[in-house]
Design a protein around this motif. Structure first.
Motif, PDB file in Angstrom:
ATOM      1  N   GLN A  28       0.813  -1.215   0.038  1.00 55.03           N
ATOM      2  CA  GLN A  28      -0.083  -0.027  -0.047  1.00 55.03           C
ATOM      3  C   GLN A  28       0.992   1.351   0.007  1.00 55.03           C
ATOM      4  N   ALA A  32       0.882   3.912  -3.181  1.00 53.21           N
ATOM      5  CA  ALA A  32       0.359   5.303  -2.734  1.00 53.21           C
ATOM      6  C   ALA A  32       1.429   6.331  -3.429  1.00 53.21           C
ATOM      7  N   ARG A  69      -6.484   3.891  -6.949  1.00 60.41           N
ATOM      8  CA  ARG A  69      -6.246   5.234  -6.495  1.00 60.41           C
ATOM      9  C   ARG A  69      -6.853   6.276  -7.482  1.00 60.41           C
ATOM     10  N   ARG A  72     -10.515   5.957  -8.771  1.00 58.30           N
ATOM     11  CA  ARG A  72     -11.366   6.942  -7.623  1.00 58.30           C
ATOM     12  C   ARG A  72     -11.117   8.340  -7.820  1.00 58.30           C
TER      13      ARG A  72
END
Length: 477
Positions: A28, A32, A69, A72
């Motif tokens: 993660q 990111a 990500r 979204r």
């Protein structure tokens, strides 16, 4: 100092950290950082078409989570699955929850053709050899598309440990690497495939002693530069001897002296047949026609540039008990056993063709495996070796981390540039730097001076020498 680590070391550090973290936390963190880099490259994320090239390893998982990500945030994200049965399951589920879609490899080219950004998550740092046919076909489609390409940790198809490229590979505009630099990101030919490299810290801490590659930065070079003290005179600062040039190549002597005068030593002695040419350009040079053994005290010698077939002078220099830099014709004329048996250090500065001749291989083999070549040559001659080229490498005779030079410009590939570098490195030797530091610092300053001299246009070796003081001041800050 920027340091790079082997795949084995990086994986060991990752395992140690994952044992202390919740499952999936490390991925993660990587995702990111990757998503942020992709968003920065896109500028406007919403409405952008993004294609993920997803292999079976953790790189594919990083790409999928990063894609989720971006989805979204309004991007249209399509994952091309090269190994549908072995895709990272949790990452795939996250992408689909975020509204991303998937296609198989046979539909990949169609998706790539419409993409604004392609994320390369095909092969991880453990990949060996070139891309397999399906992946190679997609890499060709990416090249045709004109889309920006972001590689996950390392471009697929290049060797993380060696920088070699043994087949088809994907070229990136940006590589986002996690936790530690890998040698392949800093050494050509792989470096050329990486584009701009962005480091994302994810908390792993490889032991500094395990570094296999080092790249000096401004602060490191500034710390190593010789600085005269109040009590210094020209002899205490060091005297470098230049035994170079010939009736046919007097310019090599002039250029070597030009580099030496700007390298920190207090004085430069010249011996050889180009004395008149040297004095005409640099009257401060101490010129002698008595040969190296009778030229006077020196703290280091440079020999070989423009020497032609003057093996006797090269042998005379090698017989001294001070550090010696061997370049150009000196590399060919020097006896290997003599170099190996010297009590004082030797710094050799070949380009790829000269290194190939010394190793008995083709030039292409050296250029394809630069890291292996510089290590082999250093071990064979028991000398420090500075291998010039698109990425200049400096290796010591006793192993340890290899230095990679981060400065330079392709415009430095010009006649006489290497002679300037030799004089500069020889002067640093005379000023007291050990061969690894002298070679590394000289390459750094030389590369920086080359950038200042060229500024995007052709330049000459004499221009590079003239900009060394500017490079020196720039490093000092």
């Amino acid at each position: 100092m920027r340091t790079a680590y082997s795949v084995e070391t990086v994986r060991a550090a990752e395992r140690a950290l994952m044992a202390r973290l919740p499952a999936g936390a490390l991925m993660q963190r990587a995702a990111a950082g990757l998503a942020a880099a992709c968003a920065g490259l896109l500028g406007r994320v919403s409405g952008s078409r993004v294609v993920l090239l997803v292999g079976s390893g953790d790189n594919g998982g990083d790409a999928l989570y990063a894609g989720a990500r971006l989805a979204r945030r309004g991007a249209g994200v399509t994952a091309v699955l090269l190994a549908p049965g072995r895709t990272h399951a949790a990452g795939l589920a996250a992408l689909r929850r975020a509204g991303g879609r998937t296609v198989t490899a046979d539909r990949g080219e169609e998706a790539i053709a419409r993409a604004r950004l392609v994320v390369d998550g095909i092969v991880g740092i453990g990949g060996k050899g070139g891309l397999r046919p399906d992946a190679a076909r997609l890499a060709e489609a990416v090249a045709r598309s004109g889309a920006a390409v972001v590689a996950v940790d390392l471009p697929s198809g290049v060797d993380a440990d060696t920088g070699e490229v043994r087949g088809a590979a994907l070229r990136a505009d940006l590589t986002v690497t996690f936790g530690a630099y890998k040698p392949g990101l800093l050494v050509d030919p792989a470096r050329e495939y990486a584009g701009v490299v962005r480091f994302v810290g994810i908390g792993i801490e490889p032991p500094p002693a395990d570094a296999v590659l080092q790249a000096l930065q401004h602060a490191d070079v500034a710390r190593l530069l010789p600085t005269p003290e109040a009590e210094s005179d020209k002899y205490r600062r060091g005297v470098v001897g230049i035994a170079a040039g010939s009736a046919r190549y007097p310019g090599a002597a002039v250029l070597a002296v030009s580099g030496a005068l700007r390298g920190g030593a207090g004085a430069v002695r010249y011996v050889g047949p180009a004395g008149d040419a040297v004095l005409a350009r640099f009257p401060e040079t101490l010129v002698s026609d008595a040969g190296p053994a009778k030229a006077g005290r020196v703290q280091a010698w440079v020999t070989g540039p423009g020497a032609g077939d003057d093996a006797a002078t090269v042998a005379e220099v090698l017989a001294t008990d001070v550090p010696v830099l061997l370049d150009a014709d000196g590399l060919r004329l020097a006896d290997r056993d003599t170099v190996r048996g010297r009590g004082a250090p030797t710094l050799m500065t070949p380009h790829a063709g000269e290194a190939a001749a010394l190793l008995g291989v083709r030039r292409e083999e050296v250029e394809a495996a630069r890291l292996a070549a510089v290590r082999e040559l250093a071990a064979a001659y028991r000398a420090t070796v500075l291998l010039k080229g698109s990425t200049t490498l400096v290796a010591g005779p006793g192993g340890g981390p290899v230095r990679v030079n981060p400065t330079g410009t392709p415009w430095l590939a010009t006649a006489g540039s290497g002679d300037v570098l030799s004089g500069l490195a020889g002067s640093l030797l005379a000023a007291g730097l050990d061969p690894l530091d002298a070679g590394s610092v000289a390459a750094y300053l030389h590369g920086l001076a080359g950038r200042f001299a060229a500024q995007g246009a052709p330049t000459g070796a004499h221009d590079v020498a003239d900009r060394i003081p500017e490079a020196w001041r720039n490093v000092r800050g």
